[in-house]
Design an enzyme around this catalytic site. Sequence first.
Site, mmCIF file in Angstrom:
data_model
loop_
_atom_site.group_PDB
_atom_site.id
_atom_site.type_symbol
_atom_site.label_atom_id
_atom_site.label_comp_id
_atom_site.label_asym_id
_atom_site.label_seq_id
_atom_site.Cartn_x
_atom_site.Cartn_y
_atom_site.Cartn_z
ATOM 1 N N PHE A 469 0.819 -1.321 0.347
ATOM 2 C CA PHE A 469 0.356 0.082 -0.017
ATOM 3 C C PHE A 469 0.476 1.115 0.229
ATOM 4 O O PHE A 469 0.417 1.982 0.724
ATOM 5 C CB PHE A 469 -0.744 0.068 1.168
ATOM 6 C CG PHE A 469 -1.321 -1.152 1.372
ATOM 7 C CD1 PHE A 469 -2.591 -2.049 0.525
ATOM 8 C CD2 PHE A 469 -0.942 -2.413 2.577
ATOM 9 C CE1 PHE A 469 -2.939 -2.810 0.934
ATOM 10 C CE2 PHE A 469 -2.587 -2.919 2.824
ATOM 11 C CZ PHE A 469 -3.178 -3.951 1.642
ATOM 12 N N HIS A 470 2.100 1.047 -0.392
ATOM 13 C CA HIS A 470 2.861 2.350 -0.885
ATOM 14 C C HIS A 470 3.437 3.226 -2.279
ATOM 15 O O HIS A 470 3.869 3.216 -2.764
ATOM 16 C CB HIS A 470 4.358 1.881 -0.180
ATOM 17 C CG HIS A 470 4.731 1.184 1.074
ATOM 18 N ND1 HIS A 470 5.172 0.411 1.982
ATOM 19 C CD2 HIS A 470 3.378 1.680 2.760
ATOM 20 C CE1 HIS A 470 4.511 0.324 3.360
ATOM 21 N NE2 HIS A 470 3.804 1.095 3.079
ATOM 22 N N PRO A 471 1.641 2.987 -3.101
ATOM 23 C CA PRO A 471 2.326 3.516 -4.298
ATOM 24 C C PRO A 471 2.533 5.389 -4.188
ATOM 25 O O PRO A 471 2.856 5.616 -3.638
ATOM 26 C CB PRO A 471 0.889 3.655 -5.173
ATOM 27 C CG PRO A 471 -0.383 3.413 -4.436
ATOM 28 C CD PRO A 471 0.427 2.893 -2.820
#
Length: 538
Positions: A469-471
């Site tokens: 969940f780190h775009p």
Amino acid sequence: MEKVDYIIVGAGSAGCILAERLSTDPQTSVLLLEAGGPDTSPWVSLPLGYGKLTTDPKRTWRFMTEPDEGLGGRSIYWPRGRLVGGSGSINAMVYCRGLPGDFEDWASSGAVGWAWQDVKSAFERLETKVTPLGEKQGKGLIHVQNITNQIHKVNRHFHAAVREIGLPWSDDFNGDDPEGGGIYHINTRDGRRCSSARAFLRPALARRNLTVRTNAQARRILFSGKTAQGIELLTGETLFARREVILSAGAIGSPQLLQVSGIGPGRLLNGLGIPVLHDNENVGGNLQDHLAANFTFRAREATLNAVLRPLLGKALAALQYAATRKGPLSLSVNQCGGFLRSRHDLDRPDQQLYFNPISYRMVPSRSGSRLTVDPFNGFIICAQPARPTSRGRIEIRSADSTVAPAIRPNSLATEEDRQTVIDGGRLCQKLMSSKALSALVEGSVAPHLSDLDDDGILADFRSRASTVFHPVSTCRMGEDRETAVVDSRLKVHGIDRLRVVDASAFPNITSGNTNAPTMMLALKGADLILEDQGRDIQ
């Protein structure tokens, strides 16, 4: 028609900080737009409530990637926050600045003024560090809680294993020596989530010059020539900014809004019948993210499963939280881990590890899926390649901003990334083979980590890995207009009075969790905006 000084699109981790900082001058009017609703749900405030929020269709953009060749052709679920606070209202609250070298990378890639010594002071202004005894250091609005005295006792085995195999231990991942295994700090305050929405925005709502509009989704940016003028909402309402329009819609939303407004790859926009205002291939490009695949083990002693699986355990945890704001519900399940080198010849850590004293899985539900705790005492270990070199893209499918864009992660496209996955798997094997963790393990759950050779580690990762969940980086910062979307002051190249201030502006991904550097970027970005308006920075 409404006219204000600043319009900020997106009330996420960055937008909430911008709104508070820019509205400190009572003569300056600020309008903050949020496509989702408020952050008033008790599940948002409850730290462990994020397990429900990441699949909640009311509070989450439920994106799916395109089939990803590097992950066996699978489409991956990418949740992003759709409420005040954005993804900072639904995340696991692990607070990591990143490694100092990450910001040297930023500077060397063309982000002038964003080296480690440039950003360190912004982090310090952002934070109040809280010791296990409750002593406070710093004056920042984000409370960074040291939970050493609260973590589950099973974590002691991970500590012993790290020491046993000769790796360092760090007492503070946000301190001067972040390399090593350690205990994650979390952004909570008095047992509640301390997001930028709670810490920055909520106190500022009393200001008459700050307006927050929820359920207000932007359709497009309005221009006069190549000067941003305002925002058109889905309702058709037009809003105008006297000074600037600022996009803080995140690594998916910000490039999408630029593209539907005519700023992006000309080939893409022409194909969709969108008039090209400014042709820039980098808008939506340079997409990066962290990936990981959990390995689950059965434990010989009680883990958090024993508390959070049975109804009685849940009830007792709820009573403890209600009475003291402490206990497992006040924490993240991501309690231990660290930044470690998988090989001695590396100049800095290439892996971020997670060791969770709980095990869980996704099961189908009416809303699509939900997390459920395993019916045995279990724990999880995984390695996340810290700085992937593969690059993906975000591209709109339609001129309609309500249509989700195509997300193409392009995972594991480089040999370096594939080797880093293997090295991470080998590091986990080494830890699990230690006496400290071997004594804890009753058995493993398939796939069995100990059975995998190099090819098996990579094949398993391709078949199971998912986003952490780190775009970031889809509107990357840099002075070179040929490779960047915004300059070092976060102004969109080729366009006046338009900035992007969120994780999409990262020149490249940081080694760890991205929420802390996103908030830092917003605080420093607000400084730049105030400087450009000739205002003093407080």
